[in-house]
Structures are given as C-alpha cells and as structure tokens.
Design a protein around this motif. Structure first.
Motif, PDB file in Angstrom:
ATOM      1  N   ASN A  90      33.009   6.554 -48.944  1.00  0.00           N
ATOM      2  CA  ASN A  90      31.912   7.428 -48.527  1.00  0.00           C
ATOM      3  C   ASN A  90      31.507   7.159 -47.085  1.00  0.00           C
ATOM      4  OD1 ASN A  90      31.936   8.547 -51.035  1.00  0.00           O
ATOM      5  ND2 ASN A  90      29.901   7.834 -51.654  1.00  0.00           N
TER       6      ASN A  90
ATOM      7  N   ASN B 159      34.106   8.729 -44.752  1.00  0.00           N
ATOM      8  CA  ASN B 159      34.051  10.193 -44.670  1.00  0.00           C
ATOM      9  C   ASN B 159      32.763  10.686 -44.008  1.00  0.00           C
ATOM     10  OD1 ASN B 159      36.546  10.717 -45.706  1.00  0.00           O
ATOM     11  ND2 ASN B 159      35.848  11.311 -47.743  1.00  0.00           N
TER      12      ASN B 159
ATOM     13  N   ARG C 122      42.507   5.269 -50.350  1.00  0.00           N
ATOM     14  CA  ARG C 122      42.993   6.266 -51.291  1.00  0.00           C
ATOM     15  C   ARG C 122      42.008   7.435 -51.392  1.00  0.00           C
ATOM     16  NH1 ARG C 122      45.383   2.978 -55.130  1.00  0.00           N
ATOM     17  NH2 ARG C 122      43.310   2.258 -55.724  1.00  0.00           N
ATOM     18  N   ARG C 123      40.720   7.126 -51.249  1.00  0.00           N
ATOM     19  CA  ARG C 123      39.675   8.127 -51.480  1.00  0.00           C
ATOM     20  C   ARG C 123      39.302   8.920 -50.223  1.00  0.00           C
ATOM     21  NH1 ARG C 123      36.729   8.960 -56.557  1.00  0.00           N
ATOM     22  NH2 ARG C 123      37.062   7.142 -57.869  1.00  0.00           N
ATOM     23  N   ALA C 124      39.355   8.276 -49.054  1.00  0.00           N
ATOM     24  CA  ALA C 124      38.857   8.923 -47.833  1.00  0.00           C
ATOM     25  C   ALA C 124      39.940   9.808 -47.221  1.00  0.00           C
ATOM     26  CB  ALA C 124      38.417   7.866 -46.831  1.00  0.00           C
ATOM     27  N   PHE C 125      39.534  10.737 -46.356  1.00  0.00           N
ATOM     28  CA  PHE C 125      40.496  11.535 -45.609  1.00  0.00           C
ATOM     29  C   PHE C 125      41.406  10.604 -44.808  1.00  0.00           C
ATOM     30  CE2 PHE C 125      37.338  15.043 -45.992  1.00  0.00           C
ATOM     31  CZ  PHE C 125      38.195  16.040 -46.439  1.00  0.00           C
TER      32      PHE C 125
ATOM     33  N   HIS D  78      32.592  15.319 -49.042  1.00  0.00           N
ATOM     34  CA  HIS D  78      33.563  14.447 -49.697  1.00  0.00           C
ATOM     35  C   HIS D  78      33.035  13.030 -49.822  1.00  0.00           C
ATOM     36  CE1 HIS D  78      36.275  17.777 -49.912  1.00  0.00           C
ATOM     37  NE2 HIS D  78      35.782  18.104 -48.728  1.00  0.00           N
TER      38      HIS D  78
ATOM     39  N   TYR E 263      40.224  18.657 -53.927  1.00  0.00           N
ATOM     40  CA  TYR E 263      41.441  18.959 -53.170  1.00  0.00           C
ATOM     41  C   TYR E 263      41.755  17.881 -52.142  1.00  0.00           C
ATOM     42  CZ  TYR E 263      39.369  20.137 -48.667  1.00  0.00           C
ATOM     43  OH  TYR E 263      38.758  20.058 -47.459  1.00  0.00           O
ATOM     44  N   CYS E 264      40.743  17.091 -51.770  1.00  0.00           N
ATOM     45  CA  CYS E 264      40.942  16.071 -50.731  1.00  0.00           C
ATOM     46  C   CYS E 264      41.741  14.887 -51.248  1.00  0.00           C
ATOM     47  CB  CYS E 264      39.601  15.617 -50.169  1.00  0.00           C
ATOM     48  SG  CYS E 264      38.680  14.492 -51.254  1.00  0.00           S
TER      49      CYS E 264
ATOM     50  N   SER F  86      40.525  12.774 -53.622  1.00  0.00           N
ATOM     51  CA  SER F  86      39.596  11.879 -54.316  1.00  0.00           C
ATOM     52  C   SER F  86      39.079  12.594 -55.566  1.00  0.00           C
ATOM     53  CB  SER F  86      38.447  11.524 -53.365  1.00  0.00           C
ATOM     54  OG  SER F  86      37.527  10.650 -53.970  1.00  0.00           O
ATOM     55  N   ARG F  87      38.093  12.028 -56.196  1.00  0.00           N
ATOM     56  CA  ARG F  87      37.457  12.738 -57.298  1.00  0.00           C
ATOM     57  C   ARG F  87      35.957  12.454 -57.313  1.00  0.00           C
ATOM     58  NH1 ARG F  87      40.849  11.570 -62.169  1.00  0.00           N
ATOM     59  NH2 ARG F  87      39.335  13.022 -63.066  1.00  0.00           N
TER      60      ARG F  87
END
Lengths: 324, 324
Positions: free
Chosen positions: A257, A260, A290-293, B170, B181-182, B184-185
């Motif tokens: 978080n 991003n 894995r989660r961030a852009f 996000h 779509y990025c 992540s969830r």
C-alpha cells in the motif's frame, strides 16, 4: 545543520518504559546520554518530572546548563500536534491525554521544545545520520509493539494539514480483521506489529498446537513475545515459523500500500520487531513486490534502520537542529 | 496563472470512449471544445491520430494554429511518467502499453506536451477552478469505472519519486478480497468503484434475489450499471439499496485510510459513481469518520467535485499553464 560548533541541543525520547535524553552537537554527535524510567501510570506531572530529571543528569554529564542549549527535541509515540506541542494520545502511556507536553517542559527549561511523533523523529534521524542519507522521498516504518511511520517528501517530514500525518499503522488492510485500539478494525498494526505476532502465537498455543516456544517462557503462554518466537523459529520450531510467516505476509501487504500510494525511492524499516531480520523481512518484501505495481516496486529500495535505540533521541535532536 | 492575456493552451482528455480537447486561456476559460472517438482497440497510431484530429478541429473553432499555442496538457487514466511522457498502462485503453504518448503528439504539434494521470489533472482543475479553491493539502478522489486519486501537498501534485504516485485505488483494504486487474487482490478499486457496484449487483441477481433493477435493462443482468442500480434504489428497490450501501461502506473504508495517512484538510469526490450523491456519499463519510482518528476526521471536509466531465481537459490545460 550549518550551526556554529558550540551549538548544543538535547534530544529526548519518551517511551512507554524509559525516558532517554542526549546532548547532541551541530554535527549530530552525542556528547552525553542518560536513561531514566517513565512512570507511565502516574500521569503527566510525574512523567514531566522524570523527563526533567533525565535532562538535568545529561546536562551535568556534559557540564552544561539549560541556558547553554539552543533547543530541545522531544520524541514520543502517539498522536501529537507539533505546532501546539500537545500530545493527544500515546499508546504506551495511557495516562497522557491531551497534555501540552512541549509547553510544560519549555516552562521549566526556558528553551523551545519541538514535540514530534517518534516515527517522524526516527525518519529525520535516519535521513541525516542513518540508512536514508541522500534520500529525498522515503518512508521510515517502525515495526514495534505498534506500527508507526514517518513520510519524508522532498527532504521534509510530511505533516499533513494539522500535523497529525501519517498513521499508516491505522490504515485498514483487512476490513473485517481484528479490532484495533484506535476504534477501527483490520488496521495494519493489529495484524503486523510485534504485539500482533505475540498475540497470534498465544492464540495458536491455546488451540493446542505443539511448540517449543513455551520452553522459553517456563510454559507460560502469557509471557510469549516476538523475541521468544524468533528464537524458537531459529531452532526450527514449526509454529514459530508459521507465526513469523503470517506476520511477514501482513507486513508485506501494508508495504505494498505504501508503495502504490507514495511511490517512494526507499523504505527504511526499524523497530524491535525488525530485529527478526531476513526471516521476517525478505518474505514481507516479496509479498509487497507481488502486490504493488511493478513500475513502482521496481524502483523502491528496502533498507534496515541504522540508528536502533538511539533513533528517537538522535532524530529529535537533529529535528531541533534543523529548526534553528 | 500570470501569463499574458493572449496565452492559449490546449487541454486534452483521453478516455476509454472519447477524446476531448479544449482551447483554454490564461484565466482557465474554455474558448472552444471538441469531442471525438477513442479508437481504443486500434492501437497507439490510430489513437494519436484521433487526438490530433480533435486538436485540429478545436484549433479551427478558435481560429488558431498550433503555433499559437504555448503548451498542451494531456490527461489520461492509468500509470504514466510525467517526466518522460510515457504511458505505461491505461485500464480503459488496453492497446496502449509503454507508449511515449507525449512525445508522439509533441512531434506533430511542435509544442511541449505535459502528460498526466487523469485524477491528477482533475485535482489541479478543482484546485484552480472548482471545489478545492484555496485548499493547499487535499485529495481528489474519482469514483468511476475505476478509482483514481490526485494528492495535492502544499499546492502541488504529489508525484512520488518517479512520477507514479498516487494510486490508492490499488491500496489493499481487504487482503483476501476479490482479484484486481493490477495483480493484487482486495484493492479499493474492485470493492468500491462503479464497476464493483455493478458486478456485485449482477452477482446478487444471479443468486436469484428479486429486484426491479432488471426492469431497466430488459431483464438482461449483463447490462446492469451503477446508474441503473441508482435509479432502482431511488424507487425503493431493496437490493439496489443494499448494493449501494455495501459500496458506500467500502468507499468509506478507503477514505478512512486516506485520512489517517494524509491528514488532509479536504477530500474532493468526483467521477461518475459520485453522481449517486448523498445515498452513496453520506454513509461513506460516516464510515470514514467512524474508522479514522477523530483528531483527523474532525478537521477534514468532504466536497463534491465541480468540474464534472470537463475536469480532465480543464485540469490538463491549467496544469500546462502552471508549467509556463
């Protein structure tokens, strides 16, 4: 920090257990240091007295009087307003509520006192003296009994519109998650702090999972801490490793978080829980990436804080120097 | 905006369906406007051509040549780097990937083109011409098919270390929530956007819940939109009201995070979904205030965006004016 060589400030770090104070020169060097007790249950008068005692001892050590000081920096966990010097609430010192802490100490010392959040102090310390030297846009995150953060934008602490930013420890990452002392639920702090780690370990132990963690605490689950879990994990205990992996996952979700939202060049991780080291931090960084852009996680560096226990006093002192 | 009176810029808003362009003077007034089609599936060459066609039409309307322009502002949803003018990815125009969009248009017009995220453009527009006039620390949030945000700190867009901030759409608010779509969830966007609202309504309809929503779409659940749900809710449909209440809850959770992280003085809400108005926004604000620290939620104001469909072109134009 372009002050004359004889500039002296004091940095104070008011914690739930201890008061630390240090005399610091214009180069950010500690000339003397002291540690006292925080009478956390006794209210503001006793706490202010304990701070002043520590200040007087450290002044004595450095052969200085309060009048020799240029300013004082005061770091304290919790929500405070740096402009008014009021501490609204501190998670570890519940007897302090809406106390004009900076003003009370100013009155006694006759010197300007800059009150700041402990994570903001640590961010300033790391920027000038530690892991964030040279960085202009970074976030300092302390993983401790709670989770705090200092956001540095263009070389300055981001304070928000009324000095209360930033509290990502209370950003919701799991909206139906555990209740938080702040009144919300599923905040980052009750899922990824040292307290969260120990609570989860206790819960699993009470469910009857076999573990060597209890060997370190004479079989008393109430005494389980993050440190004890870490020691058991180092010796291969399965539950201990599960507990650390779960905490790492949540640390990573919160870091994603921050990436991003802030697109920082650097995230510095400090606080007692971070002493677990790679076993906690590597999977956390992995989850964050894995989660961030990817465009943002590719540019962010992660680093461990360098100032350790001194981050509060040094950061507070360096902040005060910067205001001169 | 202290330019001479004959300063003219063009603002362009590249959306998933339409290209808008407007000639704007130094006072932020629109002198001419045009709307064209975005050939979203045809790739960058066709899209650039469509942009240039719109620019040429609007120049013709204003009796100007490209050489009369001082600069061009270009707003586009998605992740882009304002320094290099590269658009990395745009949720509504999947054929644009890593395209040097600003450069391609600069080459044709012979004028500097400033590329920016659509939410950042709208934030600048609202600051100079809309609901955020006079505010120095505020956040513009667009609730639309996706969720975007522009964070303004000390009167300037916060860009982050590589121009990609900020993407709170996000930020993870429900770590085990729906895939995004990025990659992540549980991001804010797949829970609180207009798309999320419509998806949830469809899911509930497929579960067999009785609702008048289908009356508005000839019984075809696939055609359900946020607007249709709103119309049904206004006439008292129970499912429609439930769907909007659920979306409001998630909007509020994300707003609470923005408050605790940024301590803003103002949050401006725009985007098509916000047209639902009080039925969506009041419970969202309530949830945000319930979740955030009272010291911060007490100071934040919420306001509806004022520029509506023009926020992209006006914001892009005003941003370009500010760079002159």
């Amino acid at each position: 920090m372009s002050q004359h060589d004889d500039t002296r400030v004091i940095g104070i770090d008011l914690g739930g257990s201890n008061v630390r104070a240090a005399v610091v020169n214009a180069q950010g060097q500690m000339l003397a240091r002291d540690q006292g007790i925080t009478p956390a249950d006794e209210g503001s008068e006793a706490i202010v007295k304990s701070i002043l005692d520590s200040v007087n001892r450290v002044l004595g050590q450095a052969h200085l009087a309060a009048s020799d000081l240029s300013a004082v920096g005061l770091s304290c966990a919790g929500l405070s307003n740096p402009e008014t010097g009021i501490l609204y609430t501190s998670p570890n010192i519940p007897t302090l509520k809406d106390v004009p802490l900076a003003g009370l100490i100013e009155k006694e010392l006759g010197k300007k006192v800059f009150l700041m959040n402990d994570a903001n102090a640590a961010a300033v310390g790391e920027m000038h003296l530690g892991a964030a030297r040279g960085a202009r846009n970074f976030i300092y995150v302390t993983l401790s009994t709670g989770i705090g953060a200092g956001v540095v934008i263009d070389g300055k602490i981001y304070a928000g519109s009324t000095g209360l930013a930033s509290e990502p420890g209370h950003m919701i990452i799991s909206d139906e998650g555990p209740e938080c002392y702040c009144g919300s639920r599923g905040c980052w702090e009750p899922l990824a702090s040292g307290t969260a780690l120990a609570n989860y370990a206790r819960r699993r132990i009470q469910e009857g999972i076999k573990t060597s963690i209890l060997d370190y605490v004479d079989g008393d689950a109430e005494r389980v801490t993050a440190e004890v879990v870490h020691r058991a994990a180092q010796r291969g205990d399965a539950l201990a490793k599960e507990v650390i992996a779960r905490t790492a996952y949540y640390v990573g979700v919160g870091l994603a978080n921050l990436i991003n939202i802030f697109n920082p060049e650097l995230i510095v991780i400090g606080g007692g829980l971070s002493n677990i080291g790679d076993m906690l931090l590597e999977p956390a960084y992995e989850e964050a990436r894995r989660r961030a852009f990817s465009q943002m996680s590719d540019v962010v560096r992660f680093a461990r804080a360098k100032l350790g226990e001194d981050s509060g006093v040094l950061g507070a002192a360096v902040f005060a120097l910067g205001e001169l």
